[in-house]
Design an enzyme around this catalytic site. Structure first.
Site, mmCIF file in Angstrom:
data_model
loop_
_atom_site.group_PDB
_atom_site.id
_atom_site.type_symbol
_atom_site.label_atom_id
_atom_site.label_comp_id
_atom_site.label_asym_id
_atom_site.label_seq_id
_atom_site.Cartn_x
_atom_site.Cartn_y
_atom_site.Cartn_z
ATOM 1 C CE1 TYR A 46 3.774 2.388 6.056
ATOM 2 C CE2 TYR A 46 4.308 1.963 8.452
ATOM 3 C CZ TYR A 46 3.770 1.631 7.205
ATOM 4 O OH TYR A 46 3.723 0.213 7.056
ATOM 5 C CB THR A 218 15.631 -3.744 -11.913
ATOM 6 O OG1 THR A 218 16.494 -3.725 -12.743
ATOM 7 C CG2 THR A 218 14.656 -4.739 -11.849
#
Ligand code: DSN
Length: 425
Positions: A46, A218
């Site tokens: 995280y 992208t």
């Protein structure tokens, strides 16, 4: 216990990719090291926040990974600022809208039915629901972006943002002209280069960075990286909305964009994907990437010429990038049927609306064909005739299962010449 069921499915997918001709313009085959970085321990971490400013401990290594991705991406596009956290191109655009627009603001983009993208204001998408969207199109005769129409709507509606970029447009963009009308009306310009980014990186198409305030992309199409998105600027600027921080300083556009990605729109970044982006950006900085993109352009032009020779109607008559859009109406087959029939021969592409289409987006009159993936497989200009011949045979015999089966076998043996991930079983 090994999840045999799932890994068998992945083996089946690898077989499908190996044995087929992949012509979806937005797909590609990453290197094995991109896949390895994506399937790595970085997925366990995280790291809400940004390098050096995280909300969790133990981020010292992912900080280095994310900074490497940022630094390499900036080098690829000669940008001064980049955010590599957006999970996709749509997320990248969402963050830009969040940073630059208030709900109800006007935006102007290329109509989805003319080759644009959902996130450029389609009523089905957040961009068309939260903002007031206006659209320009392409010229009926030439198939080229109708810049006069863009300018006319821009002057009349005065949108806060003009968006350029497309998902089914085979020509280059006049960024300078778009910036000029944007300056007249005080609009921001967003270039969404998701499709041609690899060609832009290789210097084979116009460079949007000098004229467009913000550029999104992208990373998995012509850039040949993992599935994901990025936001970049060559020149940062003070935000045009006068937003101040607690010390009374005007926040820069880069600060607003970082805040829009996190905490504005996403939580924890996908550090395993960011690691894979770093790998891909490193590959783009290698001289071999430019050679790859030169082959992409050559293959697209040769394939377009082969289709034209066989009487296919290409929108705008050809291509300058990695794809072509084909109107199938003179061939008496819909886009839907073309896609489904080609699928049975293991030739993969997508049905696509063509400008001024009289059929629904579920049926369509066209198909979009792209060469980035087959170029990665190693196909060169001399192979394009074979590919077009096989497509034509299938489309002209769409109800003949015997012929389709025989093309499927030809496709399989043809593609065996171009190994894909030989290291994988
Ligand atoms: N779905 C992508 C494409 O195929 O072009 C665009 O988001």
């Amino acid at each position: 216990m090994r999840d045999q069921l799932l890994f068998d499915l992945l083996s089946k997918e690898l077989k499908r990719q190996r044995e087929g001709i992949e012509l979806i313009a937005s797909e590609n085959f990453t290197s094995l090291q991109v896949i390895q970085a994506m399937g790595s321990v970085a997925t366990n971490k995280y790291a809400e926040g940004y390098p050096g400013k995280r909300y969790y401990g133990g981020c010292e290594v992912v900080d280095e990974i994310e900074q490497l991705a940022i630094d390499r991406l900036k080098k690829v596009f000669n940008a001064s600022w980049a955010n590599v956290q957006p999970h996709s191109g749509a997320q990248a655009n969402t963050a830009v809208f969040l940073a630059c627009l208030k709900p109800g603001d006007k935006i102007l983009g290329l109509d989805l039915s003319m080759g644009g993208h959902l996130t450029h204001g389609s009523p089905a998408n957040f961009s068309g629901k939260n903002y007031q969207a206006f659209f320009y199109g392409v010229d009926r005769e030439t198939g080229l972006v109708n810049y006069e129409q863009l300018e006319e709507i821009a002057r009349k509606e005065k949108p806060t943002m003009i968006i350029c970029g497309a998902s089914a447009y085979s020509r280059d963009w006049d960024y300078k002209r778009i910036r000029s009308v944007a300056d007249e009306i005080g609009a921001l310009v967003l270039a969404d280069i998701a499709h041609p980014a690899g060609l832009v990186a290789a210097g084979l198409l116009n460079d949007p960075f000098d004229y467009c305030h913000i550029v999104t992309s992208t990373t998995h199409k012509t850039l040949r990286g993992p599935r994901g998105g990025v936001i970049m600027m060559r020149n940062d600027f003070d935000n045009p909305f006068g937003i101040k921080d607690p010390k009374g300083n005007i926040r820069s556009m880069s600060a607003l964009l970082d805040l829009a990605v996190f905490p504005g729109m996403q939580g924890g970044p996908l550090e395993h994907v960011i690691a894979a982006k770093a790998v891909a950006f490193g590959e783009i900085l290698d001289p071999s990437f430019k050679i790859y993109q030169q082959h992409v352009k050559e293959n697209a032009q040769k394939m377009a010429a082969c289709f034209v020779e066989k009487g296919y109607h290409l929108i705008s008559g050809g291509t300058e990038n990695h794809l072509m859009l084909i109107d199938l109406r003179n061939k008496n087959i819909t886009g839907k049927k073309a896609q489904e029939t080609l699928d049975r021969a293991h030739i993969t592409l997508n049905k696509n609306s063509v400008p001024f289409d009289d059929k629904s987006p579920f049926v369509t009159s066209g198909m979009r064909v792209g060469v980035p993936a087959i170029t990665t497989r190693g196909l060169k200009a001399e192979h394009m005739q074979t590919v077009v011949d096989m497509i034509d045979t299938v489309l002209m015999n769409a109800d003949d299962e015997k012929i389709i089966s025989s093309v499927k076998e030809q496709v399989k043996s043809f593609m065996l010449q171009f190994p894909l991930y030989p290291e994988l079983s």
